[in-house]
Scaffold this active site. Structure first.
Site, mmCIF file in Angstrom:
data_model
loop_
_atom_site.group_PDB
_atom_site.id
_atom_site.type_symbol
_atom_site.label_atom_id
_atom_site.label_comp_id
_atom_site.label_asym_id
_atom_site.label_seq_id
_atom_site.Cartn_x
_atom_site.Cartn_y
_atom_site.Cartn_z
ATOM 1 N N LYS A 53 -24.893 -28.843 15.750
ATOM 2 C CA LYS A 53 -24.995 -27.442 14.947
ATOM 3 C C LYS A 53 -26.107 -26.656 15.930
ATOM 4 C CE LYS A 53 -26.026 -24.211 12.340
ATOM 5 N NZ LYS A 53 -24.914 -23.254 11.905
ATOM 6 N N CYS A 93 -30.697 -17.475 12.030
ATOM 7 C CA CYS A 93 -30.220 -18.651 12.809
ATOM 8 C C CYS A 93 -30.410 -18.606 14.555
ATOM 9 C CB CYS A 93 -29.079 -19.158 12.254
ATOM 10 S SG CYS A 93 -29.035 -19.523 10.532
HETATM 11 N N1 LIG Z 1 -28.232 -17.893 6.851
HETATM 12 C C1 LIG Z 1 -27.219 -18.295 7.504
HETATM 13 O O1 LIG Z 1 -26.398 -17.748 7.924
HETATM 14 C C2 LIG Z 1 -27.129 -19.969 8.028
HETATM 15 C C3 LIG Z 1 -26.115 -20.425 8.421
HETATM 16 C C4 LIG Z 1 -26.072 -21.858 8.870
HETATM 17 C C5 LIG Z 1 -27.123 -22.501 8.700
HETATM 18 N N2 LIG Z 1 -28.364 -22.020 8.023
HETATM 19 C C6 LIG Z 1 -29.477 -22.939 7.883
HETATM 20 O O2 LIG Z 1 -29.530 -23.082 6.493
HETATM 21 C C7 LIG Z 1 -30.975 -23.341 6.404
HETATM 22 C C8 LIG Z 1 -31.283 -22.368 4.948
HETATM 23 O O3 LIG Z 1 -31.106 -20.974 5.335
HETATM 24 P P1 LIG Z 1 -30.908 -19.931 4.390
HETATM 25 O O4 LIG Z 1 -30.521 -18.677 5.391
HETATM 26 O O5 LIG Z 1 -30.484 -20.403 3.156
HETATM 27 O O6 LIG Z 1 -32.450 -19.520 4.176
HETATM 28 P P2 LIG Z 1 -33.096 -18.660 2.971
HETATM 29 O O7 LIG Z 1 -34.588 -18.041 3.285
HETATM 30 O O8 LIG Z 1 -32.139 -17.747 2.361
HETATM 31 O O9 LIG Z 1 -33.124 -19.974 1.656
HETATM 32 C C9 LIG Z 1 -34.120 -20.829 1.846
HETATM 33 C C10 LIG Z 1 -34.673 -21.268 0.366
HETATM 34 O O10 LIG Z 1 -35.405 -22.172 0.283
HETATM 35 C C11 LIG Z 1 -36.276 -22.016 -0.767
HETATM 36 N N3 LIG Z 1 -37.467 -22.826 -0.616
HETATM 37 C C12 LIG Z 1 -38.456 -22.729 0.547
HETATM 38 N N4 LIG Z 1 -39.383 -23.590 0.242
HETATM 39 C C13 LIG Z 1 -39.161 -24.362 -0.497
HETATM 40 C C14 LIG Z 1 -39.661 -25.387 -1.433
HETATM 41 N N5 LIG Z 1 -40.817 -26.099 -1.038
HETATM 42 N N6 LIG Z 1 -39.009 -25.857 -2.554
HETATM 43 C C15 LIG Z 1 -38.088 -25.280 -3.131
HETATM 44 N N7 LIG Z 1 -37.424 -24.175 -2.553
HETATM 45 C C16 LIG Z 1 -37.747 -23.830 -1.320
HETATM 46 C C17 LIG Z 1 -36.533 -20.493 -0.792
HETATM 47 O O11 LIG Z 1 -37.104 -20.082 -1.855
HETATM 48 C C18 LIG Z 1 -35.214 -20.236 -0.455
HETATM 49 O O12 LIG Z 1 -34.504 -20.125 -1.908
HETATM 50 C C19 LIG Z 1 -31.825 -23.236 7.514
HETATM 51 O O13 LIG Z 1 -31.919 -24.183 8.190
HETATM 52 C C20 LIG Z 1 -30.698 -22.231 8.543
HETATM 53 O O14 LIG Z 1 -31.167 -22.422 9.700
HETATM 54 C C21 LIG Z 1 -28.580 -20.793 7.737
#
Ligand SMILES: NC(=O)c1ccc[n+]([C@@H]2O[C@H](COP(=O)([O-])OP(=O)(O)OC[C@H]3O[C@@H](n4cnc5c(N)ncnc54)[C@H](O)[C@@H]3O)[C@@H](O)[C@H]2O)c1
Length: 441
Positions: free
Chosen positions: A221, A275
């Protein structure tokens, strides 16, 4: 384990998804749609109420997601909460919280991940399959996830519960389509765990599911996103080079890519999103003294410099009409980092606007998808001395340049996304500058 796999096949395994953001929300909806009972956990109770009413908190063009969310909420298959006690009924727990890096040290900021592991660990039941979907630095499963879960739960991995790392490959704007159609790497702390996770994802993913160990999954990843960052940095470097010799990088790129096995990426105003700007730092975190990354930090530095280069392009273009940035009225199109989304995380527009304002410009930002910036476009651009394209939203691509010109005080166009053809812009009467396509002389 067989019992768990059977429960997955019969859709009887209850699923908890922790983190209902860009990743967790669509994933939760997909499993609910596939017939599972899903509970979603996030911190923000305002957004939880919205989700439980079936209203999608993600703005922008996200095909099928608002409808799917409304459907699974109506059917009672998905429910959001802040309460980790729902984990006690779960056979599968997916974690999809943010994993940023510290702005200064570039070390992983695992506060959300640690808090989640604590919350889950205190409620973890024997026999649960825990899957980390978040992107994490190599060896995080071994050095962070496993110890916190074992300590908080008093259970032992591979004996009492199972651990998997199955990173996401989605992009905002195509979340559901990517979840369904992108192949996935499925790491497990044991081969049996990887196989159980494959069974689970088979319920929502049509493409290949490749079982492997957790370290390999973590590496794949972070390497694939670093690959993208380095490629974009190369394209940006070629853009600088083309500006220096007076060539058009877009024509160069198009012709380069006619050569077999060449895939020169797009130059642009900077790299944003949650990311790509941070995953290269995750990749090189925690390596031994025998390894020193050279290319990867250089690529990051090049990409981070692009918003300031956009400022230089604006300065150069205004200079041609005898104006300075100081006192100029500049309309910036696009606050989101990516076209047709509302995602402003690490958007290059942020440092770009900050620098323009430091230089004394009067800046107005427009974005149809971002609250606070979605005023009528005409109102935002009218009377400007310069329009700058930072995001390739459809609304901007569809702009009529002749109409746009009549709204401006001075027709200067700086196109960070190459959405307008330079010749057409010039015929419409614009002073035109684009990344890698300036011809200042
Ligand atoms: N956005 C993308 O395009 C993408 C693509 C591939 C991978 N990722 C990876 O996926 C992961 C999540 O990314 P995202 O874009 O969904 O982030 P995001 O910020 O949109 O979502 C994160 C969520 O986690 C929740 N959260 C944080 N701390 C928490 C806790 N202690 N208890 C409960 N909920 C909690 C937040 O409220 C939020 O809803 C990251 O590691 C990112 O690198 C993201």
């Amino acid at each position: 384990m067989e019992n768990l796999i059977e429960a997955i096949r019969r859709r009887e395994a209850r699923i908890v998804v922790v983190g209902l953001g860009y990743i967790g929300l669509p994933v939760a909806c997909m499993f609910a749609k596939a017939g599972f009972q899903v509970a979603g956990i996030r911190r923000d109770s305002g957004k939880i109420a919205q989700i439980n009413q079936g209203i999608c908190p993600i703005e922008g063009k996200e095909p099928r997601l608002p409808e799917l969310l409304a459907e699974v909420i109506r059917q009672g298959r998905l429910k959001a909460t802040t309460d980790y006690k729902v984990c006690r009924k779960a056979r599968v727990a997916l974690i999809a919280v943010e994993t940023p890096v510290d702005k200064t040290t570039k070390k992983p900021g695992y506060e959300a991940l640690r808090a989640t592991l604590q919350g889950l660990g205190q409620n973890l039941q024997a026999g649960t399959l825990v899957i980390i979907e978040s992107t994490i630095a190599p060896r995080t499963m071994e050095t962070v996830v496993k110890p916190i879960l074992e300590e908080a739960s008093g259970l032992k991995v591979n004996e009492d519960f199972y651990l998997s790392n199955c990173p996401e490959r989605v992009m905002p704007g195509r979340l559901l389509a990517n979840i369904e159609n992108c192949s996935r790497v499925v790491g497990g702390m044991s081969p049996e765990t990887a196989q159980a996770a494959v069974e689970l994802y088979r319920c929502i993913v049509k493409a290949d599911l490749d079982p492997t160990d957790c370290l390999t999954a973590e590496l794949v990843k972070t390497v694939e996103n670093t690959y993208r960052d380095v490629q974009i940095a190369f394209a940006n470097e070629v853009a600088f080079l083309c500006e220096s010799v007076g060539a058009d990088v877009w024509e160069v790129r198009q012709l380069v890519n006619k050569s077999p096995q060449r895939d020169m990426h797009l130059p642009g105003p900077g790299v944003g999103g949650h990311c790509i700007p941070k995953d290269p730092w995750l990749l090189i975190h925690g390596t031994g003294d025998d390894f020193k990354a050279r290319l990867i930090p250089t690529a990051r530095a090049i990409n981070d410099s692009m918003p300031l280069h956009m400022v230089e392009l604006v300065e150069g273009a205004l200079r041609e009409v005898g104006k300075k940035v100081q006192g100029a009225r500049i309309a910036v199109l696009g606050y989101a980092y990516k076209e047709n989304t509302d995602d402003t995380r690490n958007s290059p527009t942020i440092p770009f606007v900050t620098r323009l304002e430091e230089l004394g410009a009067e800046v107005a930002v427009h974005d149809p998808y971002v609250k606070g910036y979605n005023d009528e476009l005409e109102k935002v651009v009218t009377g400007s001395d310069c329009v700058v394209v930072m995001a390739a939203h459809d609304q901007y691509r569809e702009l009529n340049l002749r109409d746009l010109k009549t709204q401006l005080r001075i027709p200067v166009l700086v196109d960070g996304r190459n959405i307008f053809e330079k010749e057409k812009a010039q015929v419409a009467g614009f002073i035109y500058k684009g990344v890698g396509n300036v011809h200042f002389f």
